[in-house]
Design a protein around this motif. Sequence first.
Motif, PDB file in Angstrom:
ATOM      1  N   ILE A  52       0.871  -1.173   0.000  1.00 15.88           N
ATOM      2  CA  ILE A  52       0.000   0.000   0.000  1.00 15.88           C
ATOM      3  C   ILE A  52       0.909   1.225   0.000  1.00 15.88           C
ATOM      4  N   LYS A  53       0.801   2.023  -1.037  1.00 15.25           N
ATOM      5  CA  LYS A  53       1.614   3.232  -1.159  1.00 15.25           C
ATOM      6  C   LYS A  53       0.940   4.409  -0.456  1.00 15.25           C
ATOM      7  N   LEU A  54      -0.396   4.450  -0.513  1.00 20.53           N
ATOM      8  CA  LEU A  54      -1.149   5.520   0.127  1.00 20.53           C
ATOM      9  C   LEU A  54      -2.578   5.040   0.340  1.00 20.53           C
ATOM     10  N   GLU A  55      -3.101   5.282   1.515  1.00 18.79           N
ATOM     11  CA  GLU A  55      -4.498   4.959   1.822  1.00 18.79           C
ATOM     12  C   GLU A  55      -5.007   6.021   2.784  1.00 18.79           C
ATOM     13  N   GLN A  56      -5.982   6.798   2.315  1.00 16.13           N
ATOM     14  CA  GLN A  56      -6.523   7.850   3.170  1.00 16.13           C
ATOM     15  C   GLN A  56      -7.966   8.146   2.804  1.00 16.13           C
TER      16      GLN A  56
ATOM     17  N   GLY B 249     -13.554  11.356   2.050  1.00 13.59           N
ATOM     18  CA  GLY B 249     -14.884  11.838   2.365  1.00 13.59           C
ATOM     19  C   GLY B 249     -15.704  10.675   2.875  1.00 13.59           C
ATOM     20  N   PRO B 250     -17.012  10.889   3.048  1.00 13.23           N
ATOM     21  CA  PRO B 250     -17.840   9.793   3.548  1.00 13.23           C
ATOM     22  C   PRO B 250     -17.848   8.607   2.580  1.00 13.23           C
ATOM     23  N   ASN B 251     -17.541   7.447   3.101  1.00 12.78           N
ATOM     24  CA  ASN B 251     -17.582   6.191   2.333  1.00 12.78           C
ATOM     25  C   ASN B 251     -16.632   6.168   1.144  1.00 12.78           C
ATOM     26  N   MET B 252     -15.571   6.967   1.174  1.00 10.95           N
ATOM     27  CA  MET B 252     -14.620   6.989   0.069  1.00 10.95           C
ATOM     28  C   MET B 252     -13.198   6.947   0.615  1.00 10.95           C
ATOM     29  N   THR B 253     -12.357   6.134  -0.021  1.00 10.19           N
ATOM     30  CA  THR B 253     -10.961   6.022   0.367  1.00 10.19           C
ATOM     31  C   THR B 253     -10.088   6.124  -0.873  1.00 10.19           C
ATOM     32  N   TRP B 254      -9.031   6.913  -0.793  1.00 11.34           N
ATOM     33  CA  TRP B 254      -8.024   6.944  -1.847  1.00 11.34           C
ATOM     34  C   TRP B 254      -7.036   5.830  -1.536  1.00 11.34           C
ATOM     35  N   LEU B 255      -6.865   4.894  -2.472  1.00 11.94           N
ATOM     36  CA  LEU B 255      -5.998   3.741  -2.258  1.00 11.94           C
ATOM     37  C   LEU B 255      -5.045   3.606  -3.433  1.00 11.94           C
ATOM     38  N   GLU B 256      -3.762   3.598  -3.123  1.00 12.64           N
ATOM     39  CA  GLU B 256      -2.732   3.373  -4.135  1.00 12.64           C
ATOM     40  C   GLU B 256      -1.895   2.177  -3.724  1.00 12.64           C
ATOM     41  N   VAL B 257      -1.625   1.282  -4.681  1.00 17.52           N
ATOM     42  CA  VAL B 257      -0.768   0.128  -4.442  1.00 17.52           C
ATOM     43  C   VAL B 257       0.320   0.088  -5.511  1.00 17.52           C
ATOM     44  N   GLY B 258       1.438  -0.533  -5.160  1.00 18.87           N
ATOM     45  CA  GLY B 258       2.536  -0.673  -6.105  1.00 18.87           C
ATOM     46  C   GLY B 258       3.369  -1.886  -5.771  1.00 18.87           C
ATOM     47  N   PRO B 259       4.254  -2.290  -6.684  1.00 15.28           N
ATOM     48  CA  PRO B 259       5.059  -3.490  -6.463  1.00 15.28           C
ATOM     49  C   PRO B 259       6.041  -3.371  -5.300  1.00 15.28           C
TER      50      PRO B 259
END
Length: 127
Positions: free
Chosen positions: A30-34, A37-47
Amino acid sequence: MINKIGKITIYVNDQKEAKEFWTKKMNFVIKLEQPMGPNMTWLEVGPSEDEFTSFVIYERQLMLAQKPDANVSHPSIILSTDDIETTYNELKSKGINVGKLMIMPYGKMFNFADQDKNEYLVREDKY
């Protein structure tokens, strides 16, 4: 000018399932998870932590709610490995739906599908 590919958005049906697939089966980090807003998450994954390019894992329905005319079909993505046989066998052993290992004059490759049946290609790249 542009000097790197930053992020590629993958639209999924369920972000939690996709997170599980990419982190547990594909061994991505997981590179970034934040929260966004309500019921929404920014999720970035990488090798790896060191890899600059990452996938943004975003739910299709959330994007369509924000922008009804958004194209949420799957992009064509080619992932790289320097050991195709090991990668092929590892993904297969994890129960990932992998296609036939193809040996072509221009390289070795195979495809696989994620939890939403989106297809990816893995190609052996030797530098």
